[in-house]
Design an enzyme around this catalytic site. Structure first.
Site, PDB file in Angstrom:
ATOM      1  N   ASP A 197       0.876  -1.404   0.021  1.00 37.42           N
ATOM      2  CA  ASP A 197      -0.181  -0.112  -0.275  1.00 37.42           C
ATOM      3  C   ASP A 197       0.930   1.599  -0.122  1.00 37.42           C
ATOM      4  OD1 ASP A 197      -2.637   1.010   0.436  1.00 37.42           O
ATOM      5  OD2 ASP A 197      -1.327   2.022   2.057  1.00 37.42           O
ATOM      6  N   GLU A 281      -1.455  -1.497  -6.164  1.00 37.35           N
ATOM      7  CA  GLU A 281      -2.738  -1.179  -6.629  1.00 37.35           C
ATOM      8  C   GLU A 281      -2.746  -0.020  -8.492  1.00 37.35           C
ATOM      9  OE1 GLU A 281      -5.311   0.344  -3.049  1.00 37.35           O
ATOM     10  OE2 GLU A 281      -3.024   1.445  -3.184  1.00 37.35           O
ATOM     11  N   CYS A 348     -12.669  -3.869   5.058  1.00 36.54           N
ATOM     12  CA  CYS A 348     -12.172  -4.952   6.753  1.00 36.54           C
ATOM     13  C   CYS A 348     -11.570  -6.126   5.765  1.00 36.54           C
ATOM     14  CB  CYS A 348     -13.283  -5.336   7.359  1.00 36.54           C
ATOM     15  SG  CYS A 348     -12.476  -6.390   9.044  1.00 36.54           S
ATOM     16  N   CYS A 351     -13.608  -9.919   8.182  1.00 37.15           N
ATOM     17  CA  CYS A 351     -14.849 -10.091   7.433  1.00 37.15           C
ATOM     18  C   CYS A 351     -15.787  -9.462   5.945  1.00 37.15           C
ATOM     19  CB  CYS A 351     -16.251  -9.392   8.641  1.00 37.15           C
ATOM     20  SG  CYS A 351     -16.002  -7.576   9.089  1.00 37.15           S
ATOM     21  N   CYS A 367     -13.055  -2.158  12.674  1.00 40.32           N
ATOM     22  CA  CYS A 367     -14.291  -2.587  11.386  1.00 40.32           C
ATOM     23  C   CYS A 367     -15.765  -2.091  12.452  1.00 40.32           C
ATOM     24  CB  CYS A 367     -14.455  -4.088  10.885  1.00 40.32           C
ATOM     25  SG  CYS A 367     -15.211  -4.196  10.509  1.00 40.32           S
ATOM     26  N   CYS A 370     -17.313  -5.996  12.684  1.00 50.38           N
ATOM     27  CA  CYS A 370     -16.722  -7.538  13.324  1.00 50.38           C
ATOM     28  C   CYS A 370     -15.788  -6.752  14.268  1.00 50.38           C
ATOM     29  CB  CYS A 370     -16.273  -8.208  12.885  1.00 50.38           C
ATOM     30  SG  CYS A 370     -14.206  -7.570  12.038  1.00 50.38           S
ATOM     31  N   ASP A 377      -2.960   1.334   6.919  1.00 46.99           N
ATOM     32  CA  ASP A 377      -2.388   0.948   5.813  1.00 46.99           C
ATOM     33  C   ASP A 377      -2.214  -0.199   5.954  1.00 46.99           C
ATOM     34  OD1 ASP A 377      -2.176   3.545   4.991  1.00 46.99           O
ATOM     35  OD2 ASP A 377      -0.128   4.021   5.950  1.00 46.99           O
TER      36      ASP A 377
END
Length: 570
Positions: A197, A281, A348, A351, A367, A370, A377
């Protein structure tokens, strides 16, 4: 998901490396290098303008006629003959490649004040390199003679070309050499993967929780650079004092640039040495760092804040890190994959809940579903890694090297004719006239196909289950979506149907036949192609075919039917 494999063909491919040295030129050699650079800049700009003028007239100009015109121009303009001919030809080759990759109107000019002189000697057999001592070496370049350079590292291979550039007040020479190394067939740790990232606070964060960052400019250099730029804004353009100020700015920015390049190379070397798959990315950095000033009629908003974000993005060297990873991957056999960056920082990793409120701050992720907590990051890097592992760079599941890779020269173009399809072992559609298919132009030119070039049109009796499966199996997009009349959908991959060997040309033809017959509809979303079937339309023309596709049961014989109307998506 958007994926791209940047590692190229593996196994036995020789690696070309660059060796950069600082030149120590005499005054006459420096003037000659400056002249060569200016001539190459003029040739680039004139040739680019010629190409653009041809495009305005809907014509085309390429390297061959421009090289011939350059030879004639050298007899008319003696100043063109000062530079070596193969250097000017290489400039035209570079322009030709740039126009093919970015478009004629997407290539930039080379202005005299904002472009550093650069030129290349493409003939390695005309270049001689000798070592003079512990710290010095010399190279013999055409029309420059022997030039000295600092021997900062061994050459390590045969020379393919040499590029001379100026950075600030110093000249450099870069040798392209064959160091005798080749890209490995596979990474030493083939089951390892890492997601990265890239951010403005931390340059690179990996999915294993490692933070890679460095401050490229010291506090003193930052303050001095700010004062010099304020001083430059008050000085008269073209004055001697302004040029001195610009030279001082370039010295500071040059040191910062060298530190950033060293950081990216060091980081890329460590990451590729420990991972067989590196996932990044697919960021549009040019668009992300564009100005928000707008125009006079439509002024932008938060311009100063956006300018600060742009500086932070460019300072971290996102694109330089990606290039360094691709370069280092050639020595380790690592696959570098780009994935869609959408919602990676809001999802997340446990989940898979997507919520903008999950990210409490720049560094805190919690999150809302959950309760999972992690560094923001690191969580994003884990999502990037999972997206890259879902589909590898060649479209296979998993992170292993694709078994479908083959050299381009070995590819056969099955599907150009029924005979070629049968020779490749692919069932081809046979003759008939009950399906009304409109003539379509070829994909490689504006000329329409003649009667002899068109493939025979199929009948409903000739389209069997195997043929339709081949038509639906797209080995490039790897997505098949079957839509029911009640809205339910069933998806599978052509790999599950044993269709990996299909060529894209054959698939495109079969899909076009079915689509124009009203049997299928196609929806394109990014790089994914979704092929939809209405059960009512399919059962009308091919009874029992959809059930056979889903259950593996034999299909009922196809009954002739009237040509279908326009396609309706399911």
């Amino acid at each position: 998901m958007h994926y791209v494999d940047h590692s190229g063909w593996k196994g036995g491919v020789p690696v070309l490396s660059g060796r950069r040295y600082r030149l120590e030129l005499t005054s006459d050699q420096a003037v000659l290098c400056e002249t060569f650079g200016n001539i190459c800049r003029s040739v680039w700009n004139i040739a680019l303008e010629q190409r653009r003028e041809y495009r305005r007239r809907e014509a085309w100009m390429n390297y061959v006629p421009q090289a011939a015109e350059l030879a004639e121009a050298k007899r008319e303009f003696p100043w063109l003959a000062v530079a070596p001919s193969h250097v000017l030809q290489q400039t035209l080759r570079d322009l030709d490649r740039a126009c093919r990759e970015h478009g004629t109107f997407g290539v930039r000019w080379r202005p005299v004040r904002r472009w550093s002189p650069s030129f290349r000697f493409p003939a390695g057999n005309l270049i001689t390199v000798e070592r003079m001592g512990r710290r010095w070496g010399r190279a013999r370049l055409p029309k420059l003679g022997w030039v000295r350079f600092r021997w900062s590292r061994p050459l390590g291979g045969g020379i393919r070309s040499a590029t001379v550039t100026r950075q600030g007040r110093h000249w450099f020479v870069s040798f392209l050499v064959e160091d005798g190394k080749a890209t490995p067939e596979a990474h030493v740790m083939p089951s390892t993967a890492v997601g990265i990232d890239r951010g403005v606070k931390i340059a690179a964060t990996t999915s294993d929780g490692t933070f890679h960052d460095r401050r490229f400019a010291t506090a003193g250099e930052t303050a001095r650079l700010r004062r010099l730029r304020q001083k430059q804004a008050r000085q008269k353009k073209g004055s001697t004092r302004r040029e001195q100020t610009i030279a001082a700015i370039n010295r500071i920015t040059g040191r910062v640039r060298n530190r950033r390049a060293d950081f990216c190379a060091w980081t890329a070397n460590r990451i590729t040495g420990q991972a067989a798959l590196v996932v990044l990315e697919d960021l549009r950095i040019k668009n992300m760092s564009a100005s928000a000033a707008g125009t006079v009629e439509h002024p932008g908003r938060n311009v100063r804040a956006k300018a600060g974000l742009n500086r932070a993005i460019l300072d971290k060297g996102w694109n330089m890190l990606e290039l360094a990873l691709r370069n280092a991957a050639r020595y380790t056999g690592t696959d570098v994959v780009l994935v869609d960056p959408a919602y990676t920082s809001q999802t997340c990793n446990v989940c898979r809940r997507v919520d903008p409120k999950n990210r409490k701050s720049q560094a805190v992720f919690e999150c809302t579903a959950c309760g999972h907590t992690d560094h923001a990051d690191v969580n994003a890097a884990k999502n990037i890694k999972a997206a890259g592992q879902a589909v590898s760079g060649r479209g296979d599941l998993g992170v292993t090297r694709s078994v479908k890779r083959q050299p381009p020269a070995d590819r056969t173009h099955a599907g150009r004719s029924p005979r070629a399809a049968r020779a490749a072992g692919v069932p081809a559609l046979q003759g008939g006239e009950e399906v009304n298919v409109k003539p379509t132009p070829t994909r490689r030119g504006p000329r329409a196909m003649t009667e002899d070039e068109r493939l025979p049109q199929p009948t409903t009796a000739d389209i069997d289950l195997v043929t339709v499966l081949h038509a639906l199996g797209d080995p490039v997009r790897m997505t098949l979506l079957l839509s029911y009349a009640d809205g339910a959908e069933h998806s599978c991959a052509p790999r599950d149907l044993g269709l990996e060997h299909l060529h894209k040309s054959t698939v495109s033809h079969h899909m076009r036949v079915l689509r124009e017959a009203g049997v299928t509809t196609t929806r394109v979303a990014g790089r994914n192609r979704f092929v939809s079937l209405r059960r009512t339309d399919l059962d009308t023309r091919f009874p029992g075919l959809l059930d056979a596709l889903l259950t593996g049961a034999p299909a009922a014989p196809a009954a002739p039917a009237a040509p279908a109307g326009p396609a309706v998506s399911g």
